[in-house]
Motif scaffolding. Structure first.
Motif, mmCIF file in Angstrom:
data_model
loop_
_atom_site.group_PDB
_atom_site.id
_atom_site.type_symbol
_atom_site.label_atom_id
_atom_site.label_comp_id
_atom_site.label_asym_id
_atom_site.label_seq_id
_atom_site.Cartn_x
_atom_site.Cartn_y
_atom_site.Cartn_z
ATOM 1 N N CYS A 190 0.857 -1.201 0.000
ATOM 2 C CA CYS A 190 0.000 0.000 0.000
ATOM 3 C C CYS A 190 0.890 1.247 0.000
ATOM 4 C CB CYS A 190 -0.902 -0.008 1.233
ATOM 5 S SG CYS A 190 -1.780 1.555 1.466
ATOM 6 N N CYS A 200 0.145 3.186 3.726
ATOM 7 C CA CYS A 200 0.557 2.612 5.017
ATOM 8 C C CYS A 200 1.680 1.582 4.885
ATOM 9 C CB CYS A 200 -0.642 2.001 5.744
ATOM 10 S SG CYS A 200 -1.252 0.499 4.951
ATOM 11 N N CYS A 208 -6.924 2.364 3.820
ATOM 12 C CA CYS A 208 -6.500 3.735 3.495
ATOM 13 C C CYS A 208 -7.389 4.397 2.437
ATOM 14 C CB CYS A 208 -5.060 3.735 2.994
ATOM 15 S SG CYS A 208 -3.882 3.142 4.218
HETATM 16 ZN ZN LIG Z 1 -2.865 1.198 3.427
#
Ligand SMILES: [Zn+2]
Length: 254
Positions: A155, A158, A182
């Motif tokens: 990701c 994050c 997210c």
């Molecule tokens: Zn994330």
């Protein structure tokens, strides 16, 4: 005779010209995309019969003294005939030829890309039942080779890549993924974790080992959707053959 050149190519597009000539666009190992004129191709059965067909791999000698180089002779190396006999294989091969047509340039040969193309045509001819998988695997190598490998490592916000954060959404403009925690938005290009892992392997594996990867229908659907949308964004046009793939029963989201 210094205008005479020899190259190995795959025919990616053909066009009838007038009464008897044929215009061939090939992707060649040495020169990239190349347009050649086959004079009298429709009359001269002996010289060119069944050689200048779509998807055929040939050695050609041509004279580049002319603005449009003229083919002297052609030797057929592999006709990949099964690809012209089965609609689903034909549409898949057309899609890949159109990718080469729109993404590559003249005088820009790439031996690696040429080897991907031959690998794809060969596998598709021998194992048509796996055609969706070969499309995904070819397109992974293709975009990677052109310098557009999507970053699917984790990701982008994050930094996590685990199943609790799946499915991931692919961001076309950045070429990155964002996890479910997210990013929440409808209509995103959704990728399950197995798809992400599989594409990661496809980017890394040498072409001769690609066929070992087995992709299920969901992975094919997600990956084909990714490459279609990503390609349309990068190229700023849709490649027509995606529509044909849809009618041929491929797992495509339209
Ligand atoms: Zn994330």
């Amino acid at each position: 005779m210094r205008n005479l050149k020899t190259t190995r190519l795959v025919v990616i597009r053909t066009q009838e010209l007038g009464e008897s000539d044929k215009l061939i666009t090939g992707y060649s190992k040495e020169s990239g995309k190349i347009q050649l004129l086959a004079k009298g191709a429709k009359r001269s059965l002996k010289r060119f019969v069944n050689k200048l067909e779509l998807f055929s791999c040939l050695t050609v000698q041509y004279n580049d003294k002319y603005r449009l180089p003229i083919i002297n002779w052609a030797e057929l190396l592999d006709s990949f005939l099964p690809l012209r006999q089965r609609y689903s294989s034909y549409t898949a091969a057309i899609l890949i030829c159109e990718h080469l047509y729109y993404w590559t340039a003249a005088n820009d040969g790439d031996e690696e890309l040429f080897s991907y193309l031959l690998w794809f045509l060969k596998e598709l001819a021998h194992q048509p039942a796996r055609s969706s998988q070969f499309l995904v695997l070819f397109l992974s190598k293709f975009y990677d080779r052109l310098g557009y490998r999507p970053d699917l490592t984790a990701c982008a916000i994050c930094g996590k890549l685990d199943n609790t954060a799946a499915p991931f959404a692919f961001r076309i403009g950045q070429g990155t993924i964002i996890c479910r925690r997210c990013y929440i938005k409808r209509g995103a290009i959704s990728l399950a974790l197995p798809t992400i892992k599989l594409l990661g392997l496809a980017f890394e594996l040498p072409v001769e080992k690609l066929s070992r990867l087995k992709l299920n229908t969901q992975t094919c659907r997600e990956a084909l959707n990714l490459f279609r949308c990503y390609g349309r964004y990068l190229l700023d046009r849709d490649i027509q053959a995606w529509q044909a793939l849809n009618t041929a029963g491929y797992p495509i989201l339209m």
